[in-house]
Design a protein around this motif. Sequence first.
Motif, PDB file in Angstrom:
ATOM      1  N   HIS A   1      26.718  40.920  36.424  1.00  0.00           N
ATOM      2  CA  HIS A   1      28.387  39.844  37.472  1.00  0.00           C
ATOM      3  C   HIS A   1      28.351  40.603  39.157  1.00  0.00           C
ATOM      4  O   HIS A   1      28.573  41.599  39.467  1.00  0.00           O
ATOM      5  N   VAL A   2      28.234  39.455  39.235  1.00  0.00           N
ATOM      6  CA  VAL A   2      27.994  39.579  41.310  1.00  0.00           C
ATOM      7  C   VAL A   2      29.753  39.582  41.570  1.00  0.00           C
ATOM      8  O   VAL A   2      30.304  38.325  40.751  1.00  0.00           O
ATOM      9  N   LEU A   3      30.107  40.538  42.653  1.00  0.00           N
ATOM     10  CA  LEU A   3      32.114  40.729  42.461  1.00  0.00           C
ATOM     11  C   LEU A   3      31.704  39.827  44.328  1.00  0.00           C
ATOM     12  O   LEU A   3      31.146  40.382  45.073  1.00  0.00           O
ATOM     13  N   THR A   4      32.628  38.629  44.207  1.00  0.00           N
ATOM     14  CA  THR A   4      32.797  37.974  45.108  1.00  0.00           C
ATOM     15  C   THR A   4      33.823  38.694  45.968  1.00  0.00           C
ATOM     16  O   THR A   4      34.413  38.912  45.503  1.00  0.00           O
ATOM     17  N   LYS A   5      33.979  37.686  47.872  1.00  0.00           N
ATOM     18  CA  LYS A   5      35.477  37.876  48.048  1.00  0.00           C
ATOM     19  C   LYS A   5      36.248  36.749  47.034  1.00  0.00           C
ATOM     20  O   LYS A   5      35.635  36.009  46.881  1.00  0.00           O
ATOM     21  N   PRO A   6      37.563  37.787  46.790  1.00  0.00           N
ATOM     22  CA  PRO A   6      38.631  36.636  45.654  1.00  0.00           C
ATOM     23  C   PRO A   6      39.079  35.277  46.822  1.00  0.00           C
ATOM     24  O   PRO A   6      39.251  34.322  45.892  1.00  0.00           O
ATOM     25  N   LEU A   7      38.972  35.551  47.832  1.00  0.00           N
ATOM     26  CA  LEU A   7      39.726  34.610  48.709  1.00  0.00           C
ATOM     27  C   LEU A   7      40.921  33.916  48.064  1.00  0.00           C
ATOM     28  O   LEU A   7      41.802  33.118  49.374  1.00  0.00           O
ATOM     29  N   SER A   8      41.744  34.562  46.886  1.00  0.00           N
ATOM     30  CA  SER A   8      43.215  33.860  46.604  1.00  0.00           C
ATOM     31  C   SER A   8      43.537  35.185  46.130  1.00  0.00           C
ATOM     32  O   SER A   8      43.127  35.833  45.432  1.00  0.00           O
ATOM     33  N   TYR A   9      45.383  35.237  45.438  1.00  0.00           N
ATOM     34  CA  TYR A   9      45.227  36.328  44.855  1.00  0.00           C
ATOM     35  C   TYR A   9      45.178  36.403  43.869  1.00  0.00           C
ATOM     36  O   TYR A   9      44.819  37.773  43.119  1.00  0.00           O
ATOM     37  N   GLU A  10      44.926  35.730  43.098  1.00  0.00           N
ATOM     38  CA  GLU A  10      44.891  35.007  41.557  1.00  0.00           C
ATOM     39  C   GLU A  10      43.520  35.877  40.887  1.00  0.00           C
ATOM     40  O   GLU A  10      42.894  36.550  40.068  1.00  0.00           O
TER      41      GLU A  10
ATOM     42  N   ARG B   1      42.393  39.489  39.166  1.00  0.00           N
ATOM     43  CA  ARG B   1      41.482  38.980  37.671  1.00  0.00           C
ATOM     44  C   ARG B   1      40.080  40.056  37.989  1.00  0.00           C
ATOM     45  O   ARG B   1      39.543  40.487  37.498  1.00  0.00           O
ATOM     46  N   GLN B   2      39.854  39.904  39.830  1.00  0.00           N
ATOM     47  CA  GLN B   2      38.868  41.206  39.991  1.00  0.00           C
ATOM     48  C   GLN B   2      39.326  42.492  39.521  1.00  0.00           C
ATOM     49  O   GLN B   2      37.868  43.600  39.677  1.00  0.00           O
TER      50      GLN B   2
ATOM     51  N   LEU C   1      47.402  44.480  45.928  1.00  0.00           N
ATOM     52  CA  LEU C   1      47.986  43.749  46.622  1.00  0.00           C
ATOM     53  C   LEU C   1      48.660  42.999  47.873  1.00  0.00           C
ATOM     54  O   LEU C   1      48.523  42.878  48.885  1.00  0.00           O
ATOM     55  N   GLN C   2      49.898  43.430  46.820  1.00  0.00           N
ATOM     56  CA  GLN C   2      50.679  42.974  48.110  1.00  0.00           C
ATOM     57  C   GLN C   2      50.429  44.035  49.321  1.00  0.00           C
ATOM     58  O   GLN C   2      50.967  43.318  51.184  1.00  0.00           O
ATOM     59  N   LYS C   3      50.260  45.164  49.376  1.00  0.00           N
ATOM     60  CA  LYS C   3      50.436  46.237  50.427  1.00  0.00           C
ATOM     61  C   LYS C   3      49.320  45.728  52.083  1.00  0.00           C
ATOM     62  O   LYS C   3      49.697  45.916  52.739  1.00  0.00           O
ATOM     63  N   GLU C   4      48.001  45.501  50.820  1.00  0.00           N
ATOM     64  CA  GLU C   4      46.092  45.411  51.992  1.00  0.00           C
ATOM     65  C   GLU C   4      45.846  44.132  52.139  1.00  0.00           C
ATOM     66  O   GLU C   4      45.158  43.656  53.011  1.00  0.00           O
ATOM     67  N   LYS C   5      46.332  43.076  50.688  1.00  0.00           N
ATOM     68  CA  LYS C   5      45.664  42.126  51.053  1.00  0.00           C
ATOM     69  C   LYS C   5      44.245  41.547  51.119  1.00  0.00           C
ATOM     70  O   LYS C   5      44.174  41.078  52.182  1.00  0.00           O
ATOM     71  N   PRO C   6      43.469  42.153  50.800  1.00  0.00           N
ATOM     72  CA  PRO C   6      41.993  42.677  51.055  1.00  0.00           C
ATOM     73  C   PRO C   6      41.216  40.796  50.208  1.00  0.00           C
ATOM     74  O   PRO C   6      40.432  40.961  49.060  1.00  0.00           O
ATOM     75  N   LEU C   7      41.988  39.576  50.822  1.00  0.00           N
ATOM     76  CA  LEU C   7      41.065  38.679  50.022  1.00  0.00           C
ATOM     77  C   LEU C   7      40.156  38.819  50.474  1.00  0.00           C
ATOM     78  O   LEU C   7      38.892  37.466  50.005  1.00  0.00           O
ATOM     79  N   HIS C   8      39.425  39.464  51.758  1.00  0.00           N
ATOM     80  CA  HIS C   8      38.702  38.604  52.127  1.00  0.00           C
ATOM     81  C   HIS C   8      36.581  39.759  51.847  1.00  0.00           C
ATOM     82  O   HIS C   8      35.693  39.791  52.577  1.00  0.00           O
TER      83      HIS C   8
ATOM     84  N   GLY D   1      34.661  42.448  46.212  1.00  0.00           N
ATOM     85  CA  GLY D   1      35.237  43.369  44.735  1.00  0.00           C
ATOM     86  C   GLY D   1      36.490  43.856  45.236  1.00  0.00           C
ATOM     87  O   GLY D   1      37.284  43.473  44.389  1.00  0.00           O
ATOM     88  N   SER D   2      37.517  43.075  46.019  1.00  0.00           N
ATOM     89  CA  SER D   2      38.842  42.902  46.533  1.00  0.00           C
ATOM     90  C   SER D   2      39.620  43.729  46.828  1.00  0.00           C
ATOM     91  O   SER D   2      40.825  44.304  46.114  1.00  0.00           O
TER      92      SER D   2
END
Length: 198
Positions: A83-92, A96-97, A145-152, A155-156
């Motif tokens: 499974h390829v892990l993409t840039k999540p682009l959203s918090y949800e 999930r990732q 996720l609240q501290k770093e926000k790695p949405l781009h 692998g998140s």
Amino acid sequence: MQNKSSSPLLVLSSSSPARHALLARLQIPFSIASPDVDETPLPGEPVIAMVERLAEAKAKKSAQQFPDALIIGCDQVGTLDDHVLTKPLSYENAVRQLSLISGRRVRFFTGICLFNAKTLQLQRSVEHYDVFFRRLSEGMIENYLQKEKPLHCAGSFQIEGLGISLISRLQGDDYTTLIGLPLIRLTDMLNKAGWPVP
């Protein structure tokens, strides 16, 4: 072998601040270009072939702007099993990732290309690096996720930031591969192209 004053301009074909910082560590002058390349995988395309193709496409795209330059192109994806892990682009999607990779190994593949736009000489390679994740609770994931926000980030998470706290172990030949620009391989390529480092 050329000296750097007579060599082509060196260009990093990437908008990634992490890659900019990595290349700066080699203490050689370079410029930056932001290529607009469609990163959609081709039907049935293997991951290694994809990152190699996209790294080359990004380098060649910037060659249109810098026709006499030596251009570095890169591309990276993370994989969990097949499974390829993409840039999540959203918090949800990031939740999930990170829930999916909790307690598991993710392998990152980084394609790198060094393209001489003037002579059309091309060097390509695909490097990999393994990341073993801790078991992540819902609270750990939300706090991160609240501290770093790695949405781009594929692998998140960001290894160069707070993301290191999610990891139990790293395995590979060159940790800069994980950040997105394999400096050991790039140094080999630059030396072959007539840019001795150091």
